[in-house]
Design an enzyme around this catalytic site. Sequence first.
Site, PDB file in Angstrom:
ATOM      1  CD  GLU A 184      -2.927  -1.146   2.328  1.00 28.09           C
ATOM      2  OE1 GLU A 184      -2.779  -0.305   3.229  1.00 28.09           O
ATOM      3  OE2 GLU A 184      -3.834  -1.996   2.344  1.00 28.09           O
TER       4      GLU A 184
ATOM      5  CD  GLU B  34      -3.724  -5.916   3.766  1.00 28.70           C
ATOM      6  OE1 GLU B  34      -4.603  -5.085   4.116  1.00 28.70           O
ATOM      7  OE2 GLU B  34      -2.508  -5.756   3.952  1.00 28.70           O
TER       8      GLU B  34
END
Length: 438
Positions: free
Chosen positions: A266, A373
Amino acid sequence: MKKILSSIITIILIMNIFNGVVCATISEEKNVNIKIGDVDQNGQIDAQDAVMILKYVAHNITLSEKELKLANVDGIGSVEAQDAVMILKYIAHNITEFPEEAIEEKNNKTAMQAVKEMKIGWNLGNTLDSCDYQKKYIGEEKAIEYYETVWGNPVTTKEMIKEIKNAGFESLRVPVTYYDHIKEDGTIDDKWFRRVKEIVQYVLGYNMYCILDVHHDTGLCPIGSWIVTDSDKYEENARKLETLWTQIAEQFKDYDYKLVFEGFNEIVDTNKNYDWQTGYYNTINVNKLNQVFVDTVRKTGGKNKDRFLAVTTFGGITDEQKLSTFIMPKDSSEDKIILALHDYANTESNIDNFLSRIKKYCTDKNIPVILDEFGTEQTYASEERRAEIAKYYITSAKNIGVTCFWWDNGNSREYMLLNRRNLSWEYPKIKDAMINCF
């Protein structure tokens, strides 16, 4: 423990000398496949191989991934004292063979095949990725347990990984943050590497895919991140990423091909201009950093020459802008790159929307994708409703060839599935809904 180990080793050596059973020669040829049991790879199975196993079990030495594969003579779980016993029985002619298995030296699978084999995955969240950016106890043994547990989870055990495997998960992501373990000279603490390796070996020992990432060194962690996408800092951050991944890749260069490296998690810019809905313009630098990651790993050689690698978008975001501007890195190995994305969509319509974008920009263009995720928080809805959403999410992703990994952070009010303290499933209906998709 050391005295016991020393006594066992002495007994082994004496037994072999007096019985006249020194070794069992495999082959005089130098370039044949090494046989299971020949841990030191000297062409013969002998007492020294049993000694190496016992030293490993007693934590006196570490073994490479290749050595671990050779040491796991019973083919069950990970390496234990029973494997040494089997070697002793073999050289005493009480048993005649071990499982035949050549050590794979080339990755013959494609990234698409690997994604399909991963089936359904689970994250060891808030564990090795835990951090406080304080570098407490750096270089000391107590730093390892401190950082593994600082966010509230217990020390990871082999039994935890076994429970995940037995439940039906075929892959496991191990998020890792390195900042608190990087010494002044820029090297990563050997003790931290030893612990990361131990957990990776738990996973590989149960024949699961293991995704190893760089986690809160990048991303949106409120404490901070030290590798960012800022244009005016690109060269500096590219060097940081190269230095970090050179060390990681060297440590794992001989590990099984089921170990997958994920370049960063991320990743965002210094100001954390990160919006799940609209995204941010700074995508081009992520593509460039993905290329730095791939090139760095490939240079280290060994199995890293054709290991599967996972790259991502800005923030791991699945919006139109990020997916449409993503560029697959150039690679010296064919069909070995996977795109890793995150999306916590929690309604059927939102799931349909983001998966339609992934299909348009990725899977329809033969880009292998994992969603490593996803999940719904406990406070969002009932267990039954969360199980329903998980089933819809995974089934819909599976229909376009995408594999999903539940984010389990160990918090029962958030994303916990497995209670790691008593090895029970806190929300079994969600777990069963996921596994039953296959």
